[in-house]
Design a protein around this motif. Structure first.
Motif, PDB file in Angstrom:
ATOM      1  N   THR A 103       0.831  -1.203   0.000  1.00 40.22           N
ATOM      2  CA  THR A 103       0.000   0.000   0.000  1.00 40.22           C
ATOM      3  C   THR A 103       0.860   1.245   0.000  1.00 40.22           C
ATOM      4  O   THR A 103       0.581   2.207  -0.730  1.00 40.22           O
ATOM      5  N   GLY A 104       1.915   1.240   0.810  1.00 45.09           N
ATOM      6  CA  GLY A 104       2.807   2.396   0.854  1.00 45.09           C
ATOM      7  C   GLY A 104       3.467   2.665  -0.482  1.00 45.09           C
ATOM      8  O   GLY A 104       3.558   3.814  -0.928  1.00 45.09           O
ATOM      9  N   ARG A 105       3.905   1.605  -1.156  1.00 45.12           N
ATOM     10  CA  ARG A 105       4.555   1.769  -2.466  1.00 45.12           C
ATOM     11  C   ARG A 105       3.576   2.324  -3.494  1.00 45.12           C
ATOM     12  O   ARG A 105       3.924   3.208  -4.286  1.00 45.12           O
ATOM     13  N   VAL A 106       2.361   1.797  -3.499  1.00 38.80           N
ATOM     14  CA  VAL A 106       1.384   2.243  -4.490  1.00 38.80           C
ATOM     15  C   VAL A 106       0.982   3.688  -4.227  1.00 38.80           C
ATOM     16  O   VAL A 106       0.787   4.476  -5.173  1.00 38.80           O
ATOM     17  N   HIS A 107       0.854   4.083  -2.964  1.00 44.10           N
ATOM     18  CA  HIS A 107       0.593   5.489  -2.637  1.00 44.10           C
ATOM     19  C   HIS A 107       1.669   6.377  -3.254  1.00 44.10           C
ATOM     20  O   HIS A 107       1.378   7.405  -3.873  1.00 44.10           O
ATOM     21  N   THR A 108       2.919   5.967  -3.086  1.00 39.24           N
ATOM     22  CA  THR A 108       4.039   6.761  -3.606  1.00 39.24           C
ATOM     23  C   THR A 108       4.013   6.799  -5.131  1.00 39.24           C
ATOM     24  O   THR A 108       4.183   7.857  -5.752  1.00 39.24           O
ATOM     25  N   MET A 109       3.772   5.641  -5.745  1.00 38.59           N
ATOM     26  CA  MET A 109       3.723   5.578  -7.210  1.00 38.59           C
ATOM     27  C   MET A 109       2.604   6.459  -7.756  1.00 38.59           C
ATOM     28  O   MET A 109       2.797   7.173  -8.748  1.00 38.59           O
ATOM     29  N   ARG A 110       1.443   6.420  -7.113  1.00 35.91           N
ATOM     30  CA  ARG A 110       0.316   7.205  -7.617  1.00 35.91           C
ATOM     31  C   ARG A 110       0.639   8.694  -7.579  1.00 35.91           C
ATOM     32  O   ARG A 110       0.144   9.484  -8.386  1.00 35.91           O
ATOM     33  N   ARG A 111       1.485   9.065  -6.625  1.00 35.05           N
ATOM     34  CA  ARG A 111       1.815  10.479  -6.447  1.00 35.05           C
ATOM     35  C   ARG A 111       2.894  10.952  -7.411  1.00 35.05           C
ATOM     36  O   ARG A 111       2.846  12.086  -7.892  1.00 35.05           O
ATOM     37  N   ILE A 112       3.876  10.091  -7.714  1.00 37.81           N
ATOM     38  CA  ILE A 112       5.038  10.577  -8.463  1.00 37.81           C
ATOM     39  C   ILE A 112       5.148  10.017  -9.880  1.00 37.81           C
ATOM     40  O   ILE A 112       5.826  10.612 -10.728  1.00 37.81           O
ATOM     41  N   VAL A 113       4.517   8.882 -10.170  1.00 39.32           N
ATOM     42  CA  VAL A 113       4.637   8.288 -11.500  1.00 39.32           C
ATOM     43  C   VAL A 113       3.657   8.984 -12.456  1.00 39.32           C
ATOM     44  O   VAL A 113       2.496   9.215 -12.092  1.00 39.32           O
ATOM     45  N   PRO A 114       4.091   9.338 -13.649  1.00 39.37           N
ATOM     46  CA  PRO A 114       3.173   9.948 -14.618  1.00 39.37           C
ATOM     47  C   PRO A 114       1.937   9.083 -14.840  1.00 39.37           C
ATOM     48  O   PRO A 114       2.019   7.853 -14.859  1.00 39.37           O
ATOM     49  N   SER A 115       0.808   9.734 -15.047  1.00 36.80           N
ATOM     50  CA  SER A 115      -0.471   9.025 -15.159  1.00 36.80           C
ATOM     51  C   SER A 115      -0.450   7.965 -16.259  1.00 36.80           C
ATOM     52  O   SER A 115      -0.974   6.855 -16.078  1.00 36.80           O
ATOM     53  N   ARG A 116       0.137   8.297 -17.398  1.00 38.55           N
ATOM     54  CA  ARG A 116       0.164   7.346 -18.509  1.00 38.55           C
ATOM     55  C   ARG A 116       0.950   6.094 -18.136  1.00 38.55           C
ATOM     56  O   ARG A 116       0.524   4.972 -18.424  1.00 38.55           O
ATOM     57  N   MET A 117       2.073   6.282 -17.457  1.00 38.23           N
ATOM     58  CA  MET A 117       2.895   5.142 -17.058  1.00 38.23           C
ATOM     59  C   MET A 117       2.176   4.301 -15.995  1.00 38.23           C
ATOM     60  O   MET A 117       2.212   3.067 -16.033  1.00 38.23           O
ATOM     61  N   PHE A 118       1.512   4.975 -15.063  1.00 37.18           N
ATOM     62  CA  PHE A 118       0.765   4.259 -14.021  1.00 37.18           C
ATOM     63  C   PHE A 118      -0.350   3.435 -14.662  1.00 37.18           C
ATOM     64  O   PHE A 118      -0.577   2.278 -14.312  1.00 37.18           O
ATOM     65  N   ASP A 119      -1.031   4.026 -15.621  1.00 35.17           N
ATOM     66  CA  ASP A 119      -2.110   3.351 -16.334  1.00 35.17           C
ATOM     67  C   ASP A 119      -1.600   2.103 -17.048  1.00 35.17           C
ATOM     68  O   ASP A 119      -2.215   1.029 -16.998  1.00 35.17           O
ATOM     69  N   GLN A 120      -0.465   2.228 -17.728  1.00 34.07           N
ATOM     70  CA  GLN A 120       0.117   1.100 -18.447  1.00 34.07           C
ATOM     71  C   GLN A 120       0.507  -0.022 -17.495  1.00 34.07           C
ATOM     72  O   GLN A 120       0.287  -1.201 -17.783  1.00 34.07           O
ATOM     73  N   GLN A 121       1.073   0.347 -16.362  1.00 37.00           N
ATOM     74  CA  GLN A 121       1.495  -0.655 -15.382  1.00 37.00           C
ATOM     75  C   GLN A 121       0.287  -1.388 -14.785  1.00 37.00           C
ATOM     76  O   GLN A 121       0.323  -2.601 -14.576  1.00 37.00           O
ATOM     77  N   LEU A 122      -0.785  -0.654 -14.553  1.00 35.71           N
ATOM     78  CA  LEU A 122      -2.007  -1.258 -14.029  1.00 35.71           C
ATOM     79  C   LEU A 122      -2.566  -2.278 -15.016  1.00 35.71           C
ATOM     80  O   LEU A 122      -2.968  -3.383 -14.637  1.00 35.71           O
ATOM     81  N   ARG A 123      -2.589  -1.925 -16.301  1.00 38.15           N
ATOM     82  CA  ARG A 123      -3.112  -2.844 -17.316  1.00 38.15           C
ATOM     83  C   ARG A 123      -2.211  -4.074 -17.456  1.00 38.15           C
ATOM     84  O   ARG A 123      -2.701  -5.191 -17.619  1.00 38.15           O
ATOM     85  N   LYS A 124      -0.925  -3.875 -17.370  1.00 36.78           N
ATOM     86  CA  LYS A 124       0.005  -5.003 -17.456  1.00 36.78           C
ATOM     87  C   LYS A 124      -0.192  -5.949 -16.270  1.00 36.78           C
ATOM     88  O   LYS A 124      -0.223  -7.175 -16.448  1.00 36.78           O
ATOM     89  N   LEU A 125      -0.327  -5.391 -15.090  1.00 31.64           N
ATOM     90  CA  LEU A 125      -0.511  -6.198 -13.890  1.00 31.64           C
ATOM     91  C   LEU A 125      -1.780  -7.043 -13.979  1.00 31.64           C
ATOM     92  O   LEU A 125      -1.822  -8.196 -13.537  1.00 31.64           O
ATOM     93  N   ASN A 126      -2.830  -6.456 -14.566  1.00 30.75           N
ATOM     94  CA  ASN A 126      -4.092  -7.145 -14.684  1.00 30.75           C
ATOM     95  C   ASN A 126      -4.237  -7.929 -15.989  1.00 30.75           C
ATOM     96  O   ASN A 126      -5.322  -8.430 -16.295  1.00 30.75           O
ATOM     97  N   ARG A 127      -3.131  -7.992 -16.764  1.00 25.74           N
ATOM     98  CA  ARG A 127      -3.091  -8.751 -18.024  1.00 25.74           C
ATOM     99  C   ARG A 127      -4.192  -8.295 -18.982  1.00 25.74           C
ATOM    100  O   ARG A 127      -4.881  -9.092 -19.624  1.00 25.74           O
ATOM    101  N   LEU A 128      -4.351  -6.971 -19.064  1.00 27.39           N
ATOM    102  CA  LEU A 128      -5.311  -6.378 -19.987  1.00 27.39           C
ATOM    103  C   LEU A 128      -4.596  -6.003 -21.288  1.00 27.39           C
ATOM    104  O   LEU A 128      -3.389  -5.687 -21.255  1.00 27.39           O
ATOM    105  N   PRO A 129      -5.267  -5.994 -22.416  1.00 28.61           N
ATOM    106  CA  PRO A 129      -4.636  -5.597 -23.677  1.00 28.61           C
ATOM    107  C   PRO A 129      -4.045  -4.194 -23.586  1.00 28.61           C
ATOM    108  O   PRO A 129      -4.612  -3.328 -22.909  1.00 28.61           O
TER     109      PRO A 129
END
Length: 271
Positions: A244-270
């Motif tokens: 939870t702590g890591r994701v809080h930090t990522m949501r704050r500092i990682v660009p939205s597009r990169m965060f979005d891509q990582q979320l889709r990859k984690l969930n094995r979405l196209p």
């Protein structure tokens, strides 16, 4: 009967996070009252008194809170832990089913908070600790209704905290990541499945089964609940577990597009 010891009321205390929190609060010196919809089937826990409670019922909520006040003379901490999971694509979930999830996860929190606030204000202090989730501040595909309910709890809690702070009351959030409990087995499955989502839903179910199996021990969350209940200067949010702590930090500092891509990859979405 009254007590000089602080009293904690924990909803959904018969198993999982609620059970771990009840035992940890008892070990920390609290008189603990745990709740379950059917206490007749609850195994007794040392240091924990159980009362029947259905957080989806106004009458049940009022009765349970009054029972605690009548018996112990006080409620110092309320832990709103009772909740229900929900899985499936948003389009596969009827409005009626979504309402049933919100009636427990959101309106249950509101019912319980409204029931204890007059008592806490009259005593000049108290803490309401709401169990949120990592999906209370990030999206989770194929859990849209559940994520929406936890986002609602986050917004409600932070807003009410500002309203009651001058009365000595705090409303705080504990945010677990995936936890090794019966969460998946107790989740509501979609009531109108659609073939178009079947493959991706199955992938999500596999992902979730692994995440829960490898998740944090409920004791990790319980430690943060005790901290929220006892810290002299409490924080609004307590991250339960390193993820939870890591994701809080990522949501704050990682660009939205990169965060979005990582979320889709984690969930094995196209892509």
């Amino acid at each position: 009967m009254t007590t000089t010891r602080p009293v904690a009321l924990v909803t959904g205390a018969s198993s999982g996070i609620g059970e771990a929190a009840s035992l940890a609060l008892a070990a920390a010196g609290f008189e603990v009252v745990g709740t379950s919809r059917d206490t007749a089937n609850v195994t007794p826990r040392p240091g924990v008194t159980f009362v029947d409670l259905d957080v989806a019922s106004d009458t049940s909520v009022a009765s349970a809170v009054q029972q605690v006040i009548d018996r112990f003379g006080r409620i110092d901490v309320l832990v709103n832990n009772a909740g229900i999971g929900s899985a499936g694509a948003a389009e596969e979930t009827s409005v009626a089913q979504a309402q049933s999830v919100f009636d427990i996860n959101v309106f249950g929190v509101i019912r319980m908070t409204n029931a204890v606030l007059p008592h806490m204000r009259a005593r000049g202090g108290g803490r309401v600790i709401n169990i949120s989730s990592i999906v209370g501040f990030v999206p989770q595909p194929y859990m849209a209704v559940y994520a929406a309910s936890k986002h609602a709890v986050e917004g409600y809690s932070e807003s009410v905290d500002h309203e009651v702070r001058e009365h000595g009351v705090r409303v705080l959030l504990v945010e677990p990541a995936w936890t090794s409990t019966a969460f998946e087995a107790n989740s509501v499955q979609t009531d109108r499945p659609l073939q178009v989502y079947a493959r991706q839903r199955h992938i999500f179910e596999e992902y979730m089964a692994g995440a829960v199996r490898d998740g944090d021990d409920p004791a990790v969350v319980a430690r943060q609940i005790v901290a929220a209940a006892t810290d002299s200067k409490p924080k609004l949010r307590y991250a339960a577990g390193a993820r939870t702590g890591r994701v809080h930090t990522m949501r704050r500092i990682v660009p939205s597009r990169m965060f979005d891509q990582q979320l889709r990859k984690l969930n094995r979405l196209p892509a």
